[in-house]
Scaffold this active site. Structure first.
Site, PDB file in Angstrom:
ATOM      1  N   GLY A  75      24.524  26.744 -18.132  1.00 51.67           N
ATOM      2  CA  GLY A  75      23.610  26.136 -16.863  1.00 51.67           C
ATOM      3  C   GLY A  75      22.112  25.320 -17.482  1.00 51.67           C
ATOM      4  N   ASP A  76      22.198  24.329 -16.914  1.00 57.10           N
ATOM      5  CA  ASP A  76      21.112  23.729 -16.847  1.00 57.10           C
ATOM      6  C   ASP A  76      19.393  24.768 -17.194  1.00 57.10           C
ATOM      7  OD1 ASP A  76      19.710  20.091 -16.239  1.00 57.10           O
ATOM      8  OD2 ASP A  76      19.233  21.648 -17.706  1.00 57.10           O
TER       9      ASP A  76
END
Lengths: 266, 1262
Positions: free
Chosen positions: B268-269
């Site tokens: 995930g960012d």
């Protein structure tokens, strides 16, 4: 008291203050009512803006102060004992956890007490009498550097410890339950450039409103570490040493050297 | 593949592993290179404890010394060089900083990106050897630049998906290396997907139809995964069509993995998982965010949500161990593919010395690449190249003349490697022996006049000391473009403040005003806040200069607000007023005479202008396309005094040039993106003609920002009155078209040809052209192929043209090169939104061959007919688990995707399941897997469709056996089988002694004896490795008693928390009045639970009638099998709480619930609405049947016909069974809402529950 006459301290004693209150170093604090109770070279009661309303002396300077279940717990500069205090600062009991190092910092998550030592030990207790000890340096020998821990904090489902390694460099570790530890990135952005924080840590705290941990240290460093390790932020305050940041709702008190006390609205 | 058992060897010790295993222990599978990486990763993950697993779900992966696993930071960056600095202690110089992606995109040469990435990977390996960084890099950015205002335009290869994909392909291949087994380094393409505006990226939804999604936004990922086996993507912050990408199994699993075939890991960012919860409010708790992310397929959280809440999500039953395991296996497989767990001598990439970093070769490479990026936009009268032999003097002017701007995601290269234009030009002239007088003046500034401030609040302080604070985000009116957001911080702020913006606030009392304070943050350069009354031009009562230039240093894009104060101008206003905060950019000083004099007196004036990280960056889009600061004024002022003015722009992308591009006194214009550490050397070589510029623009240069739709509009085609986007759809005049770039020489195109004039989608076609260099210089030309489909129905609004091929060729002067470009017709697809698959329009496909998208030199045409031959492309197989215990079974399953990106009906496919180790895991023809013995196995699924077979496989680990070899009572053996509980029906008295022996000697056994009968003996089997355990309970019970409740309950009944006022016996029934509380999770306070011992198997029946349907929020009554307040099985008639139910809909029907609580963690196994089932008199018969650890619940509305409600499994000890009725606890999901949105919780009347009878039949072994 170097450079002061005898008249001044006598006057201040008459006024209900001690000379130590004016120059006293306050290293740690807990939220107390609408204000704070701070501990260091003395105990001091502060209002929400950090103005001292009264003080009392302590036998040995205190390096950490936490509140758990209505009780106060402190560590003194000997690093040997965990003291239980009452609301007015009297020592109710002392316990000496079976550790090799000196206790440098205490923390609580509302259910347990935690502490760290300069021998790289992480300790925990539910009652301040019986303590479990994790020897971080033994557990992680060869995997993480040997650590002299200086600070610990707990909250938001996480624990964090900070210290210096054998080279004197800062290292910070996090854990969810206290038995498995991961190193925390200390990168931050300054004017678009990526930098690495390196300072001597003095305290850690957890801010539940921001859901982030804060580290204070030399050079007026206040370093915020939210959950996103990409998002660390450094602010420097105009003070030699920033001892502690104590969150209280949407504000926080900062304690620094030279009597530095201010609200941190971040 | 077979399992090779090796003695633990010195080669393993060489990895620095603590010898927790003895010399006689076999080498663990995860260290055995005879096994596949996935098998080894599965074995490793199977050995982790739950807390270890949680700690490994983030980017900072913990060390696990007992398994020899080092700590590892998954997050590193290498967009255009390793993002790092010098490390003298490790012998490392600062890594080489190559041109940034925006510049690389203008080379139109993927071999350049491959070359560069290979060099970066070597530096990365050299750094990795010192133990200071990992080998997984979150680069490249592959989003096409839909809008030039996007703050991260500098990180992207360009606006066109084909160009972006082709350039990224070079990067991916270069970084991964070419070894068949090991990865040199690991690229991660980002941000998946449609993350194209910064100011709202944490909360926004990029909305689009499936055509734009598939044809534009997803296209680069599809190419990189299918063609280059991209091993990782990063899920973005934003939602797409209102579903956060990080929570979408469709985007991450169905598309990326099952359609395109990605094998690897998803990160995930940073804080994207948290955004699922408190950015998008897609879920209500952080545990739910954890579960959503892991279930969707995000394997690693660059944040701290997984690392803090995975265990509690698991304990709540909303996340399975298999989902946690799958994520860790994906990540560890990647780590293993880098060779981290293998002997060094096996890994070809371990031989890079620290001296590789910033080596002379890499510095030269950076300079060479930088010289290939420059784009010549104007060259009137042959002003360029400059002739240093005939130049007396040259003036270097502008804020970037002596600056090295590296752009975003830049490391810290060696100072000696950083060459500014001033330094580069001087070095060039000196080296070549030219005596040219070089003067340097800046004469300008680059201070952004856009995105000035973030403002959170303002305060009015009066003369009496009182202070009133106003929330700046609660304005009553504002200028266009103002937004409110918090970005990565916690504080909501007014944002996207431009020069001249304003926000207005009614009813601000400024009577006796003394001071004004504004809480603000400076993201870039800052601005001036004017506080006015009555209008944006109204009376001024205060002014705050919040600029960096004035010394204010508050914030940055991530900062919270800081107060800035000013004394108020007392103009005598009284009472409430409408106060305006008006935001202005600082005025620039006029261009100074020194600058003008230098320009006037030089033979040539070269003006260096551009953008920097304060113009736009991560978290901050541009609001304007103008050159920041006073650079435009600078260009005009210099041109006014020197007719030989050359403008050199270095920017993150398109800037508005109409005000100077036509000036006759600006005969030369060059552009580059951020051009790396050697940018000065490159510009010198190009200015003086050693290099002929061959770059082409990688984006459309719009005349004005006014030509663009809103940045939040993700439609490519025209929408809501706005024009379309990019070269595909933008149909107005532009300053420079996509692909534009001049040369010092001229190229003539001729002899256009195509290999075939009729094609199907299954063909490849080659387009050829002869290109002749007719000028005076050797040079590079980029031959570009665009494809238009004039016969497509107008209603389908196909792109005007699409880039589908290009090649950069070097042609010496006077020579001709034949350039042939092959286009795969399969790549000419469109997306059919109705059929949900690729489609092709029949008719003409016009191949436009040219020097830019508008400079078309010739055309060739092929007519397409027919359809794509559908063939099997991607098979993904799994069985839902990765770790099994002996005896476990699982069902294999698979998906099959065709080459048109549609899914094949798996029921029609021919499938062959095999196991490479059937002695460990066997598999039947139907894909039923069985764990046979301890070890690892890989199960393959070969799917054949129309004669084409594609295979996928997955690894499984079978854990040591937690079964019992024998169980004895007082020395007599008992047959237990696989059951976790066995019950004996005996007489009260002394309990037998239980002895147990584990089937596997590696398993520890602990027996806690029953004190007496009734009582329970507990046998615990523990896996020493993982801490996994299995509990077998031996219940000894006596016969229980039924009751028709003709009189008050007596022995053997007993009460838990009896409240005598809450029960009575009446008319042959026990009547309980539901009291406050429940035994749900932490709220253990329910009263009047009536129980008797039933520590056997049994069947319990009761007839229950309620005074009313149980009312919201949580009234419930029924049967309970009880060990303690935290361990029980409950089968109840309960309320249904639905706060969305309309008040006039009548009382909500109740439901039956079967709940299990184990160690305080509750799970609802059955929730069954009784709407239309229960009679109006609220009478219901409940039956609960216990057999071993299985509880089966039945109900009847007439006492004769019973329906099964469901089953639950729970291992309870010292069991009592009985009845209860209570008000219940607020549902967990509602506790955090309280009165949110004005929802009022209904008041419920006391519930009276009559139990007419209680029947119990005990059973068990004797």
């Amino acid at each position: 008291m170097s450079g002061r006459s005898l008249i001044l301290p006598f006057f201040l004693l008459l006024a209900g203050w001690t000379v130590q209150a004016q120059e006293a170093v306050l290293r740690s604090a807990v939220v107390s009512g609408d204000g704070y109770l701070a501990a260091g070279d003395c105990l001091a009661w502060l209002d929400e803006r950090g103005v001292i309303s009264r003080t009392r002396t302590v036998q040995v300077p205190l390096v950490a102060l936490v509140s758990l279940g209505g009780s106060l717990y402190a560590a003194d500069s000997s690093g040997r004992d965990v003291l239980q205090l009452d609301a007015s600062g009297d020592v109710l009991s002392r316990t000496a956890p079976a550790v090799r190092g000196r206790i440098r910092s205490l923390a609580t998550d509302g259910r347990e007490l935690f502490g760290v030592t300069d021998a790289g030990e992480f300790i925990r207790s539910r009652d301040a009498r019986s303590w479990q000890v994790l020897d971080f340096n033994a557990e992680y020998a060869g995997y993480y550097p040997r650590m002299d821990f200086r600070a610990v904090a707990a909250g938001g489902g996480a624990l964090m410890v900070a210290g210096v390694d054998v080279s004197g460099h800062l290292a910070v570790f996090t854990s969810s339950r206290g038995t498995v530890w991961a190193e925390r990135s200390l990168d931050y952005r300054d004017q678009g450039q990526s930098r690495l924080l390196d300072t001597v840590p003095l305290s850690l705290s957890y801010d539940p409103v921001q859901d982030s941990f804060c580290l204070t240290g030399g050079g007026g460093v206040l370093f915020s570490m939210p959950g996103c390790s990409h998002c660390n932020r450094l602010v420097r305050y105009p003070v030699d040493t920033l001892y502690a940041r104590i969150p209280s709702g949407y504000s926080a008190l900062l304690l620094g050297s030279g009597g530095f006390r201010t609200n941190d609205p971040r | 593949m077979h399992c090779i058992r090796k003695i633990f060897s010195c080669s393993v010790l060489a990895l620095g592993i603590c010898t927790v295993l003895s010399a006689q222990d076999p080498q663990p599978i995860y260290l055995n290179t005879a096994y596949s990486f996935e098998e080894r990763a599965t074995d490793l993950v199977s050995r982790l404890t739950l807390e270890e697993k949680q700690s490994l779900l983030g980017n900072n992966m913990a060390a696990v010394p007992r398994l020899g696993v080092k700590n590892y930071n998954i997050w590193s960056e290498a967009l255009h060089g390793v993002l790092s600095g010098a490390n003298p202690a490790a012998g490392l110089l600062g890594p080489t900083s190559f041109p940034n992606s925006v510049a690389l995109g203008s080379t139109w040469d993927p071999s350049v990106t491959e070359w560069m990435a290979s060099a970066i990977a070597e530096e990365a390996r050299a750094i990795f050897q010192t133990g200071t960084k990992g080998l997984t890099f979150w680069s490249p950015v592959v989003e096409p630049v839909r809008d030039p205002r996007w703050g991260r335009t500098g990180e992207s290869y360009g606006e066109d998906p084909f160009l972006a994909a082709t350039m990224a392909s070079g990067f991916v291949r270069g970084l991964m290396g070419s070894d068949a087994k090991y990865l040199k380094a690991v690229p991660t393409a980002k941000h998946y997907f449609a993350n194209n505006s910064e100011f709202d990226r944490h909360v926004s939804s990029s909305n689009m139809d499936s055509r734009d999604m598939r044809e534009f936004y997803l296209y680069p990922y599809k190419r990189l995964i299918e063609d280059d086996h991209l091993p990782s993507i990063m899920s973005s912050y934003n939602a797409v069509n209102h579903v956060p990408t990080s929570a979408s199994a469709f985007y991450l699993d169905t598309l990326a993995r099952r359609t395109y075939g990605m094998k690897g890991y998803v990160t995930g960012d940073c804080a994207a998982i948290e955004d699922i919860w408190n950015g998008h409010y897609y879920v209500e708790t952080r545990e739910q965010a954890t579960a959503a992310g892991l279930k969707a397929g995000v394997d690693s959280d660059c944040g701290s949500i997984y690392q803090r809440f995975a265990i509690s999500a698991y304990e709540q039953g909303i996340l399975s161990m298999a989902e946690i395991d799958r994520a860790l296996i994906n990540v560890f497989t990647i780590r293993m593919r880098t060779g981290e767990f293998d002997p060094e001598q096996m890994v070809p990439y371990t031989k890079y010395e620290p001296s590789r970093v910033s080596s002379a070769a890499n510095r030269a490479l950076a300079a060479e690449i930088a010289s290939r990026t420059l784009v010549l936009l104007k060259n009137e009268g042959g002003i360029l190249p400059l002739k240093p032999g005939s130049l007396g003097s040259i003036a270097l002017i502008g804020p970037q003349a002596d600056d090295v701007e590296l752009g975003p995601y830049s490391g810290r290269p060696e100072q000696s490697a950083m060459i500014s234009p001033n330094a580069g030009i001087r070095q060039y002239l000196e080296k070549k022996g030219y005596d040219v007088d070089v003067s340097l003046v800046t004469g300008g500034n680059i201070k952004s006049k856009s995105n000035l401030l973030y403002v959170a609040w303002f305060e009015v302080e009066k003369t009496d000391g009182s202070v009133t604070r106003y929330d700046a985000t609660k304005y009553t009116a504002c200028a266009d473009g103002i937004t409110v957001g918090s970005g990565m911080g916690e504080e909501e702020q007014v944002r996207t403040i431009d020069d001249g913006s304003w926000t207005a606030y009614d009813n601000v009392d400024i009577t006796n005003i003394e001071n004004l304070t504004v809480g603000l943050n400076i993201p870039t350069e800052g601005g001036i806040v004017e506080i006015r009354v009555g209008g944006p031009d109204g009376n001024l009562i205060g002014r705050i200069e919040a600029t960096r230039a004035s010394g204010a240093r508050v914030g940055g894009v991530y900062g919270a607000s800081t107060p800035m104060k000013t004394a108020a101008l007392k103009l005598g206003f009284n009472g409430p007023q409408t106060v305006y905060l008006v935001y202005k950019a600082p005025q620039d000083a006029p261009i100074d005479e020194e600058t003008l004099s230098a320009a006037r007196n030089a033979d040539v004036a070269v003006v260096f202008v551009g953008t920097d990280e304060n113009t736009a960056t991560e978290e901050a889009d541009r609001l304007t396309l103008l050159l920041p600061g006073n650079q435009l004024a600078l260009i005009k002022a210099v041109a006014a005094v020197n007719p030989r003015t050359v403008v050199v722009m270095q920017t993150l992308g398109c800037v508005e040039v109409e005000e100077f591009k036509h000036l006759a006194q600006v005969p030369g214009i060059l552009w580059t993106g951020y051009n790396g550490q050697a940018q000065g050397e490159a510009i010198a070589r190009v200015l003086f003609g050693e290099v002929n510029p061959g770059g082409k623009l990688n984006a459309t240069w719009y005349k004005s920002v006014q030509d663009l739709p809103a940045i939040t509009d993700y439609n490519l085609r025209r929408s809501a009155g706005a024009g379309g986007r990019t070269l595909w759809y933008f149909n107005r005049e532009v300053s420079y078209p996509f692909g534009y770039g001049l040369s010092y020489t001229d190229f003539e195109y001729s002899n256009f040809r195509i290999s075939r004039s009729t094609v199907t989608p299954n063909d490849k076609v080659t387009v050829s052209v002869d290109v002749r260099n007719t000028g005076d210089y050797d040079g590079d030309e980029v031959v570009q192929i665009y494809v238009a489909t004039p016969d497509s129905p107008a209603s389908l609004e196909r792109p005007a043209k699409r880039l589908k091929g290009f090649r950069r060729v070097t042609i010496p002067r006077g020579q001709t090169r034949t350039v042939s470009i092959t286009v795969d017709c399969a790549d000419l697809w469109f997306w059919d939104m109705q059929a949900d698959r690729m489609t092709y329009d029949p008719g003409r496909y016009v191949f436009e061959i040219g020097s830019s998208s508008q400079d078309i030199r010739g055309r060739v045409t092929a007519v397409m007919s027919g359809s794509l031959e559908r063939r099997l492309k991607t098979v993904v197989a799994d069985c839902g688990v990765s770790v099994m215990r002996i005896g476990d079974t699982a069902q294999g399953r698979f998906s099959a995707c065709m080459n048109d990106d549609s899914f094949y009906d798996t029921a029609r496919a021919e499938v062959l399941w095999t196991s490479n180790n059937p002695g460990v895991v066997s598999v039947t023809a139907d894909g039923v897997l069985k764990a046979v013995s301890m070890g690892v196995a890989t199960v393959s699924c070969a799917v054949t469709v129309d004669g084409r077979t594609v295979t996928d496989c997955f690894a499984l680990k079978v854990m040591p056996d937690l079964g019992l070899a024998s169980l004895k009572l007082d020395g007599k053996p008992v047959r237990l089988g696989d059951a976790s509980q066995v019950s004996f029906l005996r007489k009260a008295g002394k309990a037998p002694v239980v002895e147990a022996v584990a089937a596997d000697p590696a398993i520890d056994v602990d027996v806690r004896q029953a004190a007496r009968i009734p009582g329970t003996a507990v046998v615990t089997l523990s896996d020493r490795e993982t801490g996994d355990s299995r509990v077998v309970t031996v219940n000894f019970g006596t016969k229980s008693s039924g009751d028709s409740f003709q009189k008050a309950p007596a022995s053997p009944w007993s009460w838990v928390r009896e409240d005598p006022s809450g029960w009575k016996v009446s008319d042959g029934a026990l009547v309980l009045t539901a009291g406050k509380g429940d035994i749900a999770q932490a709220g253990n306070d329910a009263t009047n639970i009536l129980l008797q011992s039933a520590n056997t198997d049994w069947t319990v029946d009761t007839r229950m009638s309620c005074s009313a349907a149980p009312a919201a929020p949580a009234q419930n009554a029924g049967l309970v099998a009880y060990e303690s307040d935290d361990n029980f099985v409950k089968f109840v008639y309960s309320a249904t709480f639905n706060f969305r139910r309309q008040p006039d809909a009548g009382p909500a029907p109740g439901q039956l619930q079967l709940l299990v609580e184990e160690n305080g963690q509750q799970k609802t196994l059955v929730s069954m609405s009784l709407e239309g089932i229960i009679r109006p008199d609220n009478v219901i018969w409940l039956r609960l049947v216990k057999q071993g650890d299985i509880y089966t619940a039945w109900y009847s509305v007439d006492g004769r016909k019973y329906e099964k409600a469901g089953t639950a499994s729970a291992v309870l000890k010292d069991i009592r069974v009985g009845v209860m009725a209570c008000e219940g606890a607020m549902p967990a999901m509602m506790r955090g809402f309280g009165g949110r949105g004005g929802v009022q919780l209904p008041q419920s009347a006391p519930l009276e529950v009559s139990f007419d009878e209680f029947k119990i039949v005990n059973s068990g072994l004797r």
